[in-house]
Design a protein around this motif. Sequence first.
Motif, short mmCIF file in Angstrom:
data_model
loop_
_atom_site.label_atom_id
_atom_site.label_comp_id
_atom_site.label_asym_id
_atom_site.label_seq_id
_atom_site.Cartn_x
_atom_site.Cartn_y
_atom_site.Cartn_z
N GLN A 1 -32.17 -29.26 -30.45
CA GLN A 1 -33.28 -29.00 -28.75
C GLN A 1 -33.10 -27.94 -28.74
O GLN A 1 -31.93 -27.15 -28.18
N ARG B 1 -34.59 -24.58 -26.45
CA ARG B 1 -35.47 -24.03 -25.08
C ARG B 1 -35.54 -22.30 -25.56
O ARG B 1 -34.26 -21.63 -24.71
N GLU C 1 -38.02 -20.55 -19.84
CA GLU C 1 -37.52 -21.04 -18.91
C GLU C 1 -38.80 -22.23 -18.17
O GLU C 1 -38.67 -22.80 -17.35
N HIS D 1 -41.31 -23.45 -19.71
CA HIS D 1 -41.29 -24.14 -20.57
C HIS D 1 -39.96 -25.79 -20.57
O HIS D 1 -39.60 -25.34 -20.95
N ARG D 2 -40.76 -26.40 -19.70
CA ARG D 2 -39.50 -27.09 -19.90
C ARG D 2 -39.25 -28.34 -21.31
O ARG D 2 -37.56 -29.00 -20.94
N GLU D 3 -39.96 -28.76 -21.84
CA GLU D 3 -40.03 -29.74 -22.91
C GLU D 3 -38.89 -27.95 -23.68
O GLU D 3 -39.42 -27.69 -23.62
N SER D 4 -38.89 -29.33 -25.11
CA SER D 4 -37.62 -28.54 -26.54
C SER D 4 -38.97 -28.27 -27.32
O SER D 4 -40.08 -29.04 -27.03
N PHE E 1 -31.94 -17.48 -25.61
CA PHE E 1 -32.96 -19.20 -25.93
C PHE E 1 -31.49 -19.94 -25.76
O PHE E 1 -30.01 -19.77 -26.73
N THR E 2 -31.40 -21.37 -25.57
CA THR E 2 -30.44 -22.34 -25.59
C THR E 2 -31.04 -22.96 -26.77
O THR E 2 -32.28 -23.56 -27.02
N GLU F 1 -24.57 -27.29 -25.19
CA GLU F 1 -25.84 -26.36 -25.49
C GLU F 1 -24.35 -25.12 -25.57
O GLU F 1 -23.60 -24.86 -24.90
#
Length: 236
Positions: A140, A142, A145, A147-150, A192-193, A202
């Motif tokens: 997942q 990200r 920042e 964009h909240r959706e993965s 990125f995460t 995470e």
Amino acid sequence: MRTLHRTTALAAAGTAALVLTLTACGRNDSGTAPAAAAPSPAQSAAGAGGGSGTGGSASATAPAPNAGTGKTGAGGSPAGATPGTGSPTSAAPAGTSVPACTTKDVSITAALRGGPPYTHLVLTARNFSGRGCRLVDFPQIRFLESHRESVPAVAGSKPAVPVVVDAGTPAYAVVKLSGGGVHEADEAVTSFTVTLGGGGGEAVVKAPGPAGIAVDPAVWATGYWTPELRNGADEF
């Protein structure tokens, strides 16, 4: 002499009437003889041995069969069934008993795949924990920042069996960054995460290259974790 004969005749008639009365008392209202009395338990036991002293043999009654059909195993349970449950046992899918990988089990790195314009990224999750673990579903990601959706996953890249990584071995996921070239919609990313499925935690991953990578939210996508990097199989 006539008186003697008459007396004898009257006596005979009285005897005949008495016999008829006794016979009538031995019948029921329907005019039929009463049924014979059932034999006593002692008489039944005596006849069950098949003795022929009375000119006949008694037949034994067979025990009633168990309810239902089908073979039974130990204890009378149906074959293949777990005692007490009544349902056949079934094996769990391979790998599901292995614990899910966490960010304490694997290290995640990123590398560009192919040459310019670098439209794809390869994530590598290497197990350094000393025990096997299972990578759940897909990473997942990200990138931004804002964009909240993965990053969405491509369903066609999902492997048929759980991905278990042994100690010291890697697994891979291919990620599409952009449509190629330089576009105004592309945004630069230097880190990125990545969140692991199954509550694995995470991790912050450094983007490859001195200037980072360019991503396009309109086209980006990620593949599922796979035990090997398949040439062309995850290109999307």
